[in-house]
Write a protein that holds these residues in place. Structure first.
Motif, PDB file in Angstrom:
ATOM      1  N   LEU A 228      80.318   3.086  -4.723  1.00 53.62           N
ATOM      2  CA  LEU A 228      80.791   1.877  -4.052  1.00 53.62           C
ATOM      3  C   LEU A 228      82.100   1.433  -4.693  1.00 53.62           C
ATOM      4  N   ASP A 229      83.194   1.531  -3.957  1.00 52.54           N
ATOM      5  CA  ASP A 229      84.531   1.154  -4.422  1.00 52.54           C
ATOM      6  C   ASP A 229      84.780  -0.291  -3.998  1.00 52.54           C
TER       7      ASP A 229
ATOM      8  N   GLN B 182      82.177   4.621  -0.576  1.00 47.19           N
ATOM      9  CA  GLN B 182      81.992   3.536   0.386  1.00 47.19           C
ATOM     10  C   GLN B 182      82.881   2.394  -0.080  1.00 47.19           C
ATOM     11  N   HIS B 183      83.620   1.765   0.822  1.00 51.32           N
ATOM     12  CA  HIS B 183      84.549   0.707   0.433  1.00 51.32           C
ATOM     13  C   HIS B 183      84.082  -0.653   0.927  1.00 51.32           C
TER      14      HIS B 183
ATOM     15  N   ASP C 160      73.799  -5.977   3.207  1.00 51.15           N
ATOM     16  CA  ASP C 160      72.990  -5.132   4.078  1.00 51.15           C
ATOM     17  C   ASP C 160      73.629  -3.767   4.353  1.00 51.15           C
ATOM     18  N   GLU C 161      74.899  -3.599   3.988  1.00 50.49           N
ATOM     19  CA  GLU C 161      75.583  -2.312   4.167  1.00 50.49           C
ATOM     20  C   GLU C 161      75.416  -1.394   2.955  1.00 50.49           C
TER      21      GLU C 161
ATOM     22  N   LEU D 247      73.211   3.879  -7.097  1.00 49.06           N
ATOM     23  CA  LEU D 247      74.419   3.139  -6.740  1.00 49.06           C
ATOM     24  C   LEU D 247      75.377   3.041  -7.919  1.00 49.06           C
ATOM     25  N   TYR D 248      76.532   3.689  -7.788  1.00 48.82           N
ATOM     26  CA  TYR D 248      77.595   3.639  -8.786  1.00 48.82           C
ATOM     27  C   TYR D 248      78.679   2.713  -8.255  1.00 48.82           C
TER      28      TYR D 248
END
Length: 133
Positions: A45-46, A62-63, A74-75, A82-83
């Motif tokens: 997750l960026d 994922q941005h 919710d996304e 999860l990083y």
């Protein structure tokens, strides 16, 4: 603590994420220990801003910009590892703390995308061409 603030780009109200109290209890990881690939079971997750993302990012990331995270929980997968990453690791640590308080089990990426690029991991733009941090 989450407090509203007006976005400088006029997109409406965005949240500000601050650490609650001192040291983070969130797990930390170095770039060398990250998975080789990301997907349904491992999400990168960026949380950098749109302009940073546009210059370059990990292809499979994922941005969600930091200020948008509270409204977009919710996304974010609750089942994947999860990083969380930003440019250097500070913003992602704050987001990881927030996510942990929201029921996630995030792992903060030490050194962020700067360490990612220094480790020789690919940085791309949205069209797949080489990017920069």
């Amino acid at each position: 603590m989450v407090a509203g603030r007006q976005s400088q780009r006029g997109r409406g109200v965005r949240a500000k994420i601050d650490r609650m109290d001192g040291e983070s209890a969130v797990a930390q990881i170095g770039v060398a220990d990250l998975p080789a690939q990301f997907g349904p079971s491992a999400v990168l997750l960026d949380v950098r801003e749109d302009d940073e993302w546009s210059r370059g990012h990990a292809a499979e990331a994922q941005h969600i910009p930091m200020g948008d995270v509270p409204a977009r929980l919710d996304e974010i997968s609750r089942t994947a590892t999860l990083y969380v990453v930003c440019k250097l690791g500070g913003r992602s640590a704050k987001v990881a703390d927030f996510l942990a308080r929201s029921g996630f089990e995030p792992i903060n990426v030490n050194g962020g995308m700067t360490a990612w690029a220094e480790a020789g991991r690919p940085v791309v733009t949205d069209d797949g061409s080489p990017g920069s941090i």
